[in-house]
Scaffold this motif. Structure first.
Motif, PDB file in Angstrom:
ATOM      1  N   SER A  28       0.835  -1.202   0.000  1.00  0.00           N
ATOM      2  CA  SER A  28       0.000   0.000   0.000  1.00  0.00           C
ATOM      3  C   SER A  28       0.865   1.245   0.000  1.00  0.00           C
ATOM      4  O   SER A  28       1.925   1.272   0.623  1.00  0.00           O
ATOM      5  CB  SER A  28      -0.929   0.016   1.222  1.00  0.00           C
ATOM      6  N   ASP A  29       0.375   2.267  -0.697  1.00  0.00           N
ATOM      7  CA  ASP A  29       1.128   3.527  -0.734  1.00  0.00           C
ATOM      8  C   ASP A  29       0.814   4.396   0.485  1.00  0.00           C
ATOM      9  O   ASP A  29       1.325   5.497   0.602  1.00  0.00           O
ATOM     10  CB  ASP A  29       0.860   4.286  -2.048  1.00  0.00           C
ATOM     11  N   GLN A  30      -0.065   3.902   1.371  1.00  0.00           N
ATOM     12  CA  GLN A  30      -0.337   4.632   2.623  1.00  0.00           C
ATOM     13  C   GLN A  30      -0.192   3.651   3.784  1.00  0.00           C
ATOM     14  O   GLN A  30      -0.543   2.483   3.633  1.00  0.00           O
ATOM     15  CB  GLN A  30      -1.780   5.148   2.628  1.00  0.00           C
TER      16      GLN A  30
ATOM     17  N   PHE B  79     -11.046   5.798   6.244  1.00  0.00           N
ATOM     18  CA  PHE B  79     -12.477   5.501   6.270  1.00  0.00           C
ATOM     19  C   PHE B  79     -13.208   6.682   5.618  1.00  0.00           C
ATOM     20  O   PHE B  79     -13.664   7.609   6.284  1.00  0.00           O
ATOM     21  CB  PHE B  79     -12.930   5.269   7.719  1.00  0.00           C
ATOM     22  N   LYS B  80     -13.268   6.629   4.276  1.00  0.00           N
ATOM     23  CA  LYS B  80     -13.767   7.788   3.512  1.00  0.00           C
ATOM     24  C   LYS B  80     -15.179   8.242   3.911  1.00  0.00           C
ATOM     25  O   LYS B  80     -15.437   9.449   3.930  1.00  0.00           O
ATOM     26  CB  LYS B  80     -13.750   7.470   2.017  1.00  0.00           C
ATOM     27  N   PRO B  81     -16.113   7.316   4.204  1.00  0.00           N
ATOM     28  CA  PRO B  81     -17.471   7.807   4.528  1.00  0.00           C
ATOM     29  C   PRO B  81     -17.497   8.824   5.663  1.00  0.00           C
ATOM     30  O   PRO B  81     -18.355   9.713   5.675  1.00  0.00           O
ATOM     31  CB  PRO B  81     -18.216   6.522   4.896  1.00  0.00           C
TER      32      PRO B  81
ATOM     33  N   ARG C 171       4.170   1.919  -4.012  1.00  0.00           N
ATOM     34  CA  ARG C 171       3.145   1.854  -5.075  1.00  0.00           C
ATOM     35  C   ARG C 171       3.356   0.653  -5.973  1.00  0.00           C
ATOM     36  O   ARG C 171       4.482   0.378  -6.403  1.00  0.00           O
ATOM     37  CB  ARG C 171       3.234   3.106  -5.959  1.00  0.00           C
ATOM     38  N   ALA C 172       2.262  -0.031  -6.285  1.00  0.00           N
ATOM     39  CA  ALA C 172       2.282  -1.021  -7.365  1.00  0.00           C
ATOM     40  C   ALA C 172       2.213  -0.225  -8.662  1.00  0.00           C
ATOM     41  O   ALA C 172       1.433   0.723  -8.773  1.00  0.00           O
ATOM     42  CB  ALA C 172       1.076  -1.933  -7.241  1.00  0.00           C
ATOM     43  N   VAL C 173       3.049  -0.592  -9.650  1.00  0.00           N
ATOM     44  CA  VAL C 173       3.018   0.160 -10.913  1.00  0.00           C
ATOM     45  C   VAL C 173       2.644  -0.715 -12.100  1.00  0.00           C
ATOM     46  O   VAL C 173       2.476  -0.236 -13.211  1.00  0.00           O
ATOM     47  CB  VAL C 173       4.373   0.878 -11.188  1.00  0.00           C
TER      48      VAL C 173
ATOM     49  N   GLY D 117     -13.404  -3.915  -5.690  1.00  0.00           N
ATOM     50  CA  GLY D 117     -13.666  -2.537  -5.263  1.00  0.00           C
ATOM     51  C   GLY D 117     -13.651  -1.559  -6.427  1.00  0.00           C
ATOM     52  O   GLY D 117     -13.897  -1.925  -7.580  1.00  0.00           O
ATOM     53  N   ASP D 118     -13.343  -0.311  -6.122  1.00  0.00           N
ATOM     54  CA  ASP D 118     -13.379   0.749  -7.128  1.00  0.00           C
ATOM     55  C   ASP D 118     -12.463   0.451  -8.321  1.00  0.00           C
ATOM     56  O   ASP D 118     -12.678   0.967  -9.414  1.00  0.00           O
ATOM     57  CB  ASP D 118     -12.950   2.094  -6.506  1.00  0.00           C
ATOM     58  N   ALA D 119     -11.420  -0.360  -8.124  1.00  0.00           N
ATOM     59  CA  ALA D 119     -10.468  -0.667  -9.208  1.00  0.00           C
ATOM     60  C   ALA D 119     -11.092  -1.541 -10.290  1.00  0.00           C
ATOM     61  O   ALA D 119     -10.594  -1.575 -11.414  1.00  0.00           O
ATOM     62  CB  ALA D 119      -9.239  -1.378  -8.633  1.00  0.00           C
TER      63      ALA D 119
HETATM   64  C1  LIG Z   1     -16.130  11.634   0.584  1.00  0.00           C
HETATM   65  C2  LIG Z   1     -16.549  10.228   0.284  1.00  0.00           C
HETATM   66  C3  LIG Z   1     -17.570   9.650   1.026  1.00  0.00           C
HETATM   67  C4  LIG Z   1     -17.991   8.359   0.755  1.00  0.00           C
HETATM   68  N1  LIG Z   1     -19.019   7.823   1.461  1.00  0.00           N
HETATM   69  C5  LIG Z   1     -19.430   6.572   1.232  1.00  0.00           C
HETATM   70  C6  LIG Z   1     -20.493   5.998   1.995  1.00  0.00           C
HETATM   71  O1  LIG Z   1     -21.065   6.628   2.891  1.00  0.00           O
HETATM   72  N2  LIG Z   1     -20.857   4.718   1.710  1.00  0.00           N
HETATM   73  C7  LIG Z   1     -20.246   3.998   0.724  1.00  0.00           C
HETATM   74  O2  LIG Z   1     -20.620   2.830   0.515  1.00  0.00           O
HETATM   75  N3  LIG Z   1     -19.235   4.512  -0.023  1.00  0.00           N
HETATM   76  C8  LIG Z   1     -18.813   5.788   0.212  1.00  0.00           C
HETATM   77  N4  LIG Z   1     -17.792   6.316  -0.544  1.00  0.00           N
HETATM   78  C9  LIG Z   1     -17.152   5.505  -1.582  1.00  0.00           C
HETATM   79  C10 LIG Z   1     -16.141   4.553  -0.964  1.00  0.00           C
HETATM   80  O3  LIG Z   1     -15.290   5.258  -0.077  1.00  0.00           O
HETATM   81  C11 LIG Z   1     -15.316   3.840  -2.031  1.00  0.00           C
HETATM   82  O4  LIG Z   1     -16.188   3.190  -2.903  1.00  0.00           O
HETATM   83  C12 LIG Z   1     -14.381   2.849  -1.366  1.00  0.00           C
HETATM   84  O5  LIG Z   1     -13.368   3.559  -0.665  1.00  0.00           O
HETATM   85  C13 LIG Z   1     -13.754   1.906  -2.376  1.00  0.00           C
HETATM   86  O6  LIG Z   1     -12.894   1.028  -1.705  1.00  0.00           O
HETATM   87  P1  LIG Z   1     -11.571   0.490  -2.439  1.00  0.00           P
HETATM   88  O7  LIG Z   1     -10.902  -0.399  -1.456  1.00  0.00           O
HETATM   89  O8  LIG Z   1     -11.922  -0.054  -3.754  1.00  0.00           O
HETATM   90  O9  LIG Z   1     -10.714   1.798  -2.723  1.00  0.00           O
HETATM   91  P2  LIG Z   1     -10.044   2.777  -1.658  1.00  0.00           P
HETATM   92  O10 LIG Z   1     -10.790   2.791  -0.386  1.00  0.00           O
HETATM   93  O11 LIG Z   1      -9.865   4.072  -2.396  1.00  0.00           O
HETATM   94  O12 LIG Z   1      -8.635   2.125  -1.377  1.00  0.00           O
HETATM   95  C14 LIG Z   1      -7.623   2.038  -2.358  1.00  0.00           C
HETATM   96  C15 LIG Z   1      -6.305   1.877  -1.618  1.00  0.00           C
HETATM   97  O13 LIG Z   1      -5.264   1.594  -2.538  1.00  0.00           O
HETATM   98  C16 LIG Z   1      -4.142   2.437  -2.283  1.00  0.00           C
HETATM   99  N5  LIG Z   1      -3.467   2.595  -3.569  1.00  0.00           N
HETATM  100  C17 LIG Z   1      -3.888   3.301  -4.631  1.00  0.00           C
HETATM  101  N6  LIG Z   1      -3.040   3.139  -5.664  1.00  0.00           N
HETATM  102  C18 LIG Z   1      -2.070   2.308  -5.237  1.00  0.00           C
HETATM  103  C19 LIG Z   1      -0.937   1.740  -5.853  1.00  0.00           C
HETATM  104  N7  LIG Z   1      -0.633   1.984  -7.127  1.00  0.00           N
HETATM  105  N8  LIG Z   1      -0.140   0.915  -5.127  1.00  0.00           N
HETATM  106  C20 LIG Z   1      -0.447   0.631  -3.822  1.00  0.00           C
HETATM  107  N9  LIG Z   1      -1.518   1.141  -3.191  1.00  0.00           N
HETATM  108  C21 LIG Z   1      -2.332   1.958  -3.896  1.00  0.00           C
HETATM  109  C22 LIG Z   1      -4.763   3.709  -1.726  1.00  0.00           C
HETATM  110  O14 LIG Z   1      -3.849   4.463  -0.967  1.00  0.00           O
HETATM  111  C23 LIG Z   1      -5.878   3.133  -0.866  1.00  0.00           C
HETATM  112  O15 LIG Z   1      -5.374   2.765   0.384  1.00  0.00           O
HETATM  113  C24 LIG Z   1     -17.345   7.620  -0.285  1.00  0.00           C
HETATM  114  C25 LIG Z   1     -16.309   8.183  -1.021  1.00  0.00           C
HETATM  115  C26 LIG Z   1     -15.898   9.473  -0.730  1.00  0.00           C
HETATM  116  C27 LIG Z   1     -14.772  10.087  -1.522  1.00  0.00           C
END
Ligand SMILES: Cc1cc2nc3c(=O)[nH]c(=O)nc-3n(C[C@H](O)[C@H](O)[C@H](O)COP(=O)(O)OP(=O)(O)OC[C@H]3O[C@@H](n4cnc5c(N)ncnc54)[C@H](O)[C@@H]3O)c2cc1C
Length: 419
Positions: A35-37, A42-44, A77-79, A288-290
């Motif tokens: 992870s890069d962090q 906890f975005k919500p 970072r994964a590239v 997830g979002d990816a």
């Molecule tokens: C302000 C806000 C509020 C939200 N509220 C809600 C809510 O109430 N309910 C809900 O269901 N969803 C909510 N969401 C959406 C939700 O946060 C995302 O859908 C969720 O975070 C997706 O999870 P993820 O693990 O796919 O991605 P992320 O949580 O974004 O995690 C990705 C991780 O990968 C790391 N990373 C990125 N690139 C690299 C790399 N190249 N190499 C290594 N590490 C890397 C990042 O640092 C991060 O730690 C909200 C989003 C935002 C912005």
């Protein structure tokens, strides 16, 4: 030799997959997190930052759970991926894997709308939420001096998660009431969506329409923004709205490009729906979002993390994956409004239409549930404690006795306070 499983990305999807794998496989796998962090965000809960919450409260350090669960943590970072030699490529190293889970999330493309970077308060990071706090304070000061203010909210095309912006418009409206300056502030909403919070279907459109009417928010749907100037948002049909403060959630794209893997037009990894296995790849999963699921949400990210981890665990344990762990798209959220909250559980179904590959199954009335109540704010708070607590102990969200209790509580609440 234990199978080597590498997870890239320490967000909702990556950590859920990682902790579920440890939960299922015990010491039968060698787990690595890249992870890069060094914290989980906890975005919500970052929606509370503009109103005074300390940004550090939304960050959960990863050191404790990785130590507790004997996970190797690799900062950086994964590239890219070399799927032929089964290696995850980092900036200065290569990590071999037997199974790889890509969970590197999404990123923002504000530059797709000219002027958005320069003139809008955007939401994504805690830093952007702090900027919004500062700008809101200025609006209140000017309104307090009797100067009319325009706050405009814009959802541009290709934003994949408009819910948080809907939360902010309601929260800001409540907050301006409490600051006793609401009468001086005009609030306008313009979204590209054809209905409000379109991803959640017609029932949420009705809830938002009623809220906007009660709160005096002027709402517009089907507005395609083309350009932002220092004080106006201009739309494709030539119309425009003035603003003193513009708040927007930019277009989405993949957080990391993977050249040798199949991706859609915005870089999201194409996967098999049930297992989240990357198309054409036996040992790579994307969650997830990816991944290419068109709605980007934390709850959906957790479900995808579970589905991928269950597929991997089942292969290692030479068994069939549990049917109930397949990814079934069911969205769930609690939308904060500061004086009340809206709960929504939304069944989704796949279509054959490439333009709209997933739609709300609004005929599934057994699962499509919506409720509005001040008590749902408590539900949001409980989820906001439960998930960070589970992750800080290296435990998955959806497993064990704690989840059974949580699930039961949610079912009781939705039976009593939603229909
Ligand atoms: C302000 C806000 C509020 C939200 N509220 C809600 C809510 O109430 N309910 C809900 O269901 N969803 C909510 N969401 C959406 C939700 O946060 C995302 O859908 C969720 O975070 C997706 O999870 P993820 O693990 O796919 O991605 P992320 O949580 O974004 O995690 C990705 C991780 O990968 C790391 N990373 C990125 N690139 C690299 C790399 N190249 N190499 C290594 N590490 C890397 C990042 O640092 C991060 O730690 C909200 C989003 C935002 C912005």
């Amino acid at each position: 030799m234990q199978p080597k499983i590498v997870v890239a990305g320490g967000g909702f999807a990556g950590l859920e997959a990682l902790f579920y794998l440890r939960y299922k496989l015990g010491s039968g796998a060698d787990l690595t997190l890249v992870s890069d962090q060094d914290y989980f965000l906890f975005k919500p809960n970052t929606i509370y930052i503009p109103f005074g919450e300390d940004p550090e409260k939304s960050k959960i350090p990863l050191a404790r759970p990785v130590l507790k669960k004997r996970i190797t943590f690799w900062p950086g970072r994964a590239v890219g991926v070399d799927p032929y030699s089964r290696k995850l490529l980092l900036e200065h190293a290569e990590l071999p894997y037997d199974y790889l889970v890509l969970a590197t999330g999404a990123s923002m493309r504000a530059q797709e709308v000219p002027g958005l970077c320069e003139y809008a308060c955007t939401l994504w990071t805690p830093e952007e939420m702090l900027r919004l706090r500062h700008q809101l304070q200025q609006v209140v000061e000017r309104a307090g001096e009797g100067r009319k203010q325009d706050i405009l909210f814009v959802v541009p095309p290709n934003n994949k998660c408009s819910g948080p912006l809907y939360e902010l418009v309601m929260m800001i409206e409540t907050w301006l009431q409490r600051k006793k300056v609401r009468e001086w502030v005009q609030i306008t909403w313009a979204t590209y969506e054809s209905s409000y919070i379109q991803a959640f279907g017609p029932r949420l459109h009705t809830v938002v329409s009623e809220e906007f009417a009660d709160r005096g928010v002027e709402g517009h749907t089907g507005c395609l923004v083309s350009e932002i100037t220092p004080d106006r948002a201009i739309f494709h049909d030539g119309s425009s709205f003035h603003f003193d403060l513009l708040v927007s959630f930019p277009p989405y794209a993949a957080g990391q490009a993977y050249a040798d893997l199949p991706v859609d037009s915005r870089g999201f990894l194409k996967v098999e729906p049930d297992s989240r296995r990357v198309k054409g790849q036996e040992t790579i999963f994307a969650v997830g979002d990816a991944s290419d699921f068109p709605i980007k949400q934390a709850f959906l990210a957790l479900l995808q993390g579970d589905a991928a981890a269950e597929s991997i665990a089942a292969e290692i344990q030479r068994r069939v994956p549990a049917e109930k762990m397949k990814f079934e798209p069911m969205s769930m959220c609690v939308m904060e409004e500061m004086n009340k909250a809206t709960f929504a559980q939304v069944p989704l179904r796949y279509t054959d239409d490439p333009e709209r590959p997933v739609v709300v199954d609004d005929e599934d009335t057994e699962h499509y549930k919506v409720g509005v109540s001040p008590l749902w704010r408590g539900g949001k708070k409980i989820l906001g404690y439960y998930l960070p607590w589970r992750f800080s102990n290296g435990e998955p969200f959806h497993a064990g006795f704690a989840w059974d209790l949580m699930d039961m509580g949610l079912k009781v609440m939705s039976k009593v306070m939603a229909d």
